[in-house]
Design a protein around this motif. Structure first.
Motif, PDB file in Angstrom:
ATOM      1  N   TYR A 240       0.665  -1.151   0.152  1.00 35.98           N
ATOM      2  CA  TYR A 240       0.036  -0.182   0.016  1.00 35.98           C
ATOM      3  C   TYR A 240       0.819   1.371  -0.077  1.00 35.98           C
ATOM      4  O   TYR A 240       0.708   2.267  -0.818  1.00 35.98           O
ATOM      5  CB  TYR A 240      -0.975  -0.066   1.337  1.00 35.98           C
TER       6      TYR A 240
ATOM      7  N   ASP B   4      -6.034  12.209   6.326  1.00 32.79           N
ATOM      8  CA  ASP B   4      -4.977  11.923   5.186  1.00 32.79           C
ATOM      9  C   ASP B   4      -3.589  11.513   5.675  1.00 32.79           C
ATOM     10  O   ASP B   4      -2.770  10.755   5.325  1.00 32.79           O
ATOM     11  CB  ASP B   4      -5.106  12.883   4.026  1.00 32.79           C
TER      12      ASP B   4
ATOM     13  N   THR C 218      -2.533   8.408   7.096  1.00 32.86           N
ATOM     14  CA  THR C 218      -2.670   7.110   6.295  1.00 32.86           C
ATOM     15  C   THR C 218      -1.456   6.088   6.166  1.00 32.86           C
ATOM     16  O   THR C 218      -1.626   5.050   6.061  1.00 32.86           O
ATOM     17  CB  THR C 218      -3.698   7.306   4.994  1.00 32.86           C
TER      18      THR C 218
ATOM     19  N   PRO D 210      -5.379   2.768   4.655  1.00 35.06           N
ATOM     20  CA  PRO D 210      -6.834   3.527   4.193  1.00 35.06           C
ATOM     21  C   PRO D 210      -7.582   3.825   5.374  1.00 35.06           C
ATOM     22  O   PRO D 210      -7.819   2.980   6.057  1.00 35.06           O
ATOM     23  CB  PRO D 210      -7.374   2.671   3.009  1.00 35.06           C
TER      24      PRO D 210
ATOM     25  N   ARG E 292      -7.242   8.467   2.099  1.00 32.29           N
ATOM     26  CA  ARG E 292      -6.244   7.683   1.474  1.00 32.29           C
ATOM     27  C   ARG E 292      -4.907   8.457   1.365  1.00 32.29           C
ATOM     28  O   ARG E 292      -5.115   9.673   1.513  1.00 32.29           O
ATOM     29  CB  ARG E 292      -6.631   7.251  -0.100  1.00 32.29           C
TER      30      ARG E 292
END
Ligand code: ATP
Ligand code: MG
Length: 395
Positions: free
Chosen positions: A32, A231, A234, A239, A393
Motif C-alpha cells: 500500500y 489523510d 494514512t 486507508p 487515502r
C-alpha cells in the motif's frame, strides 16, 4: 548494481502461531505505501522482508520508498543494501563501489558479517576479517573501532544472494496494522487525537475515524482540516474510514434543555461516546480511542472521565493519558500533523462551552439529567444514521 530495501521484523517475530497473519498484514501495508512509486516486489524469507524495485520508476523513487517503509509499523529495523553474488570477488567489488561515499568520509569502521548460508566457504568471523583487511588496503586512513564505529559495514550472506549495507536503521517498531483489531477513533482538529491515532496504530490497531461537526457553528474549513489530518495519518493507519457526524441538532438540544450549564461539556462528551458506539457497532470496532490526557481540561479529570466512560460499554483507549502537552506536541511534530492541527478553526467541542465547567461531575446527577431529556437518544440515533462516510487515502 541491484539495490534493495531489507526490513527486519520486531516483536512480531516472537508471536509464534500468529506469525503468518502478521507477515501478511505487513506485506499488504508495504504494498500500500509503495503504491504510486513504480513497480516493487515484496516478499519475505526467514523473518526478513525483501523490498525490491523492478522498474525504472521504482528505482528513481527509491528514496521516497525508503521513507515510506520507515513508517510501517511491525518493522523493527531496516537497511538499504546492494545485492551481490555469493563469491568474494563480487562481494568485494560491490562493497567498495556501493559504500564508497561512506568509506571516504568515515574515520572509524567495523565489519559485521552474517552467514546464514552455511555452504559459503568463510564463516562470519573469517569473512568480517577478510573484508576488514580489504577495506583497510583501499582506505589506509580508516581505523577499526569495534565499540563505537562511525561506520558499520554489514555483509549478510543469505539463501539467494549476499547483501552489503551500512548497518541497520531503526524502523517504526510496534505491530502491523490491523493485527490487534479495530477501534473507533474520536478525531478532532486538535493536536492530541492524531497523536493518539498514531500511537494506537503503532500497536497494530486498525482505526475508523469519527468526527463531530456542528455547522454552521463549525465551518467547512474546520472539516477540511480534520480530513487533512486523517489523510496525514494514512501512511501509518492504511486507508482510513472516516465518518463525519452532523452534530448540530443534538448539541443545540443539549444546550437548550440542560438544567445545569456547568455540566454541558461532560454531557456532550457522553453523547459523543454513545454516537461513536453506534458507529462502532456498524463497523465492528471493539474499542474507542481518544486523545484525552489526565487533567488537561475540565472534561479530563478522573471524575469527568468516569462519567464519559459510563456512557457506553466499549473499552476507551487513551494513549495520551499520561503525557504532558509538550510530549504530545513532540510526537505531533515528528509525525507531521502539528502544523495542520494548529490551524485556527473552531471545533464543535469548543462551542457552547460554559465559563466554569464542572471539574468533579457526579455520575448520578448526570444520569438523572439525561432522564429528563426525552429527545436525546433519538437525536443521537439520527446523528449516527446521518453520518457521512468517506475513505481517506494517501494524498
Ligand atoms: P487539543 O489538542 O486542542 O487538546 P483535542 O482534540 O485533544 O485537541 P479536547 O477538547 O482535549 O481536544 O478533546 C479531547 C478528545 O475528545 C480529543 O482528543 C478527541 O479524541 C475527542 N474530540 C474532541 N472534539 C471532537 C470532535 N469534534 N470530533 C471527534 N472527537 C472529538
Ligand atoms: Mg486535548
Amino acid at each position: 548494481m541491484q539495490q534493495i530495501i531489507m526490513a527486519y521484523q520486531g516483536e512480531m517475530a516472537l508471536k509464534g502461531l500468529n506469525r503468518k497473519s502478521f507477515e501478511r498484514a505487513l506485506l499488504k501495508t508495504l504494498r500500500y505505501v509503495l503504491k504510486g512509486l513504480g513497480s516493487w516486489q515484496v516478499h519475505t524469507a526467514q523473518s526478513t522482508i525483501y523490498i525490491q524495485p523492478t522498474d525504472d520508476t521504482a528505482q528513481n523513487n527509491a528514496d521516497e520508498a525508503w521513507e515510506q517503509c520507515r513508517k510501517v509499523f511491525g518493522i523493527a529495523s531496516l537497511s538499504r543494501a546492494a545485492v551481490c553474488e555469493k563469491n568474494m570477488g563480487d562481494i568485494t567489488q560491490t562493497l567498495l563501489a556501493y559504500l564508497a561515499p561512506q568509506l571516504s568520509s568515515a574515520q572509524t569502521f567495523k565489519v559485521v558479517a552474517k552467514r546464514a548460508d552455511k555452504t559459503f566457504p568463510l564463516d562470519s568471523q573469517q569473512l568480517a576479517r577478510e573484508l576488514g583487511g580489504i577495506i583497510l588496503s583501499h582506505y589506509p586512513k580508516l581505523k577499526v573501532d569495534v565499540h563505537t564505529p562511525q561506520l558499520t559495514v554489514m555483509i549478510e550472506v543469505r539463501e539467494r544472494a549476499a547483501y552489503v549495507h551500512a548497518g541497520k536503521q531503526k524502523g517504526a517498531g510496534g505491530l502491523p496494522v490491523p493485527t490487534s483489531g479495530r477501534a473507533g477513533l474520536l478525531l478532532s482538529g486538535g493536536i492530541d487525537s492524531p497523536v493518539a491515532a498514531w500511537q494506537m496504530a503503532k500497536r497494530g490497531l486498525s482505526l475508523v475515524a469519527i468526527h463531530f461537526a456542528s455547522p454552521p457553528y463549525t465551518g467547512p474549513r474546520a472539516l477540511a482540516k480534520v480530513e487533512d489530518l486523517a489523510d496525514l495519518l494514512t501512511p501509518w493507519t492504511g486507508p482510513l474510514p472516516f465518518y463525519m457526524v452532523p452534530y448540530t441538532k443534538t448539541q443545540e438540544y443539549l444546550r437548550d434543555t440542560l438544567p445545569k450549564q456547568d455540566y454541558f461539556t461532560v454531557m456532550m462528551r457522553r453523547s459523543m461516546m454513545r454516537i461513536a458506539q453506534i458507529i462502532c457497532q456498524k463497523e465492528d470496532c471493539e474499542a474507542l480511542v481518544t486523545g484525552e490526557s489526565l487533567a488537561q481540561v475540565a472534561s479530563q479529570t478522573l471524575q469527568a472521565l468516569a462519567c464519559t466512560d459510563a456512557a457506553q460499554s466499549l473499552p476507551v483507549l487513551r494513549p495520551c493519558i499520561g503525557m504532558d502537552k509538550t510530549e504530545i506536541v513532540d510526537i505531533a511534530r515528528a509525525i507531521g500533523t502539528y502544523e495542520t492541527s494548529i490551524l485556527p478553526y473552531e471545533d464543535c467541542c469548543t462551542i457552547f462551552t460554559p465559563p466554569h465547567p464542572a471539574t468533579k461531575p457526579k455520575l448520578a446527577l448526570v444520569e438523572e439529567m439525561e432522564q429528563q431529556m426525552p429527545e436525546l437518544a433519538r437525536l443521537e440515533a439520527e446523528a449516527a444514521a446521518a453520518a457521512e462516510f468517506s475513505l481517506r487515502r494517501r494524498g
